[in-house]
Design a protein around this motif. Structure first.
Motif, PDB file in Angstrom:
ATOM      1  N   TYR A   1       0.839  -1.190   0.000  1.00 54.44           N
ATOM      2  CA  TYR A   1       0.000   0.000   0.000  1.00 54.44           C
ATOM      3  C   TYR A   1       0.877   1.245   0.000  1.00 54.44           C
ATOM      4  CZ  TYR A   1      -4.906  -1.298   0.338  1.00 54.44           C
ATOM      5  OH  TYR A   1      -6.178  -1.726   0.053  1.00 54.44           O
TER       6      TYR A   1
ATOM      7  N   ILE B   1      -3.424   3.708  -2.484  1.00 51.41           N
ATOM      8  CA  ILE B   1      -3.547   2.759  -3.580  1.00 51.41           C
ATOM      9  C   ILE B   1      -2.895   1.448  -3.181  1.00 51.41           C
ATOM     10  CG2 ILE B   1      -1.408   3.544  -4.691  1.00 51.41           C
ATOM     11  CD1 ILE B   1      -2.875   3.120  -7.410  1.00 51.41           C
TER      12      ILE B   1
ATOM     13  N   SER C   1      -2.651  -1.722  -8.036  1.00 55.72           N
ATOM     14  CA  SER C   1      -3.643  -0.657  -8.261  1.00 55.72           C
ATOM     15  C   SER C   1      -5.078  -1.152  -8.259  1.00 55.72           C
ATOM     16  CB  SER C   1      -3.355   0.057  -9.597  1.00 55.72           C
ATOM     17  OG  SER C   1      -2.025   0.502  -9.660  1.00 55.72           O
TER      18      SER C   1
ATOM     19  N   THR D   1      -8.266   1.817  -4.700  1.00 64.64           N
ATOM     20  CA  THR D   1      -7.888   3.187  -4.414  1.00 64.64           C
ATOM     21  C   THR D   1      -8.863   3.777  -3.401  1.00 64.64           C
ATOM     22  OG1 THR D   1      -9.183   4.031  -6.276  1.00 64.64           O
ATOM     23  CG2 THR D   1      -6.836   3.615  -6.669  1.00 64.64           C
TER      24      THR D   1
ATOM     25  N   SER E   1      -2.034   7.056  -8.652  1.00 61.12           N
ATOM     26  CA  SER E   1      -1.629   5.936  -9.500  1.00 61.12           C
ATOM     27  C   SER E   1      -0.216   5.528  -9.128  1.00 61.12           C
ATOM     28  CB  SER E   1      -1.722   6.327 -10.987  1.00 61.12           C
ATOM     29  OG  SER E   1      -0.842   7.398 -11.282  1.00 61.12           O
ATOM     30  N   ARG E   2       0.173   4.357  -9.590  1.00 62.53           N
ATOM     31  CA  ARG E   2       1.525   3.880  -9.313  1.00 62.53           C
ATOM     32  C   ARG E   2       2.038   3.110 -10.511  1.00 62.53           C
ATOM     33  NH1 ARG E   2       0.915   0.020  -4.188  1.00 62.53           N
ATOM     34  NH2 ARG E   2       3.100  -0.492  -4.625  1.00 62.53           N
TER      35      ARG E   2
END
Length: 128
Positions: free
Chosen positions: A33, A51, A55, A58, A71-72
């Motif tokens: 996380y 997130i 993903s 969220t 976002s990642r």
């Protein structure tokens, strides 16, 4: 060296946009996380967005829903926060955070005690 490094803060006028980035390096484990928190002068730190790994989940604070997007990119070890329609009340120091827990409840996702790694912060200032 284990670290989270934020960038992308700055000064904008109300209605403008900014994109924050946070690069993670040196961690011996994956942070399942990740989240963004913010703290304004004289106020408590508050969770903005979180997130999960891959993903799939969220979470957003009510004050930023519909305006901010988290976002990642795990291939780049980078976390992002796209901030649109900024308001003066969004002015704060923004912090990136990460934690090793694979699963967090809805309440835990935006609580700072759920995260054990923190960046130094990047300042966001929104003028009216």
């Amino acid at each position: 060296q284990v670290q989270l490094v934020e960038s992308g803060g700055g000064s904008v006028q109300a209605g403008g946009s900014l994109r924050l980035s946070c690069v993670a390096s040196g961690f011996p484990y994956k942070m399942h996380y990740m989240a963004w928190f913010r703290q304004a002068p004289g106020k408590e730190r508050e969770g903005v967005a979180a997130i999960s790994d891959s993903s799939t989940i969220t979470a957003y604070a009510d004050s930023v829903k519909g305006r901010f997007t988290i976002s990642r990119d795990d291939a780049k070890n980078t976390l992002y926060l796209q901030m649109n329609s900024l308001k003066p009340e969004d002015t704060a120091m923004y912090y990136c955070a990460g934690g090793p827990q694979f699963s967090l409840t809805a309440i835990q996702r935006l609580r700072d005690i759920s995260y054990n790694q923190w960046g130094q912060g990047t300042q966001v200032t929104v003028s009216s």
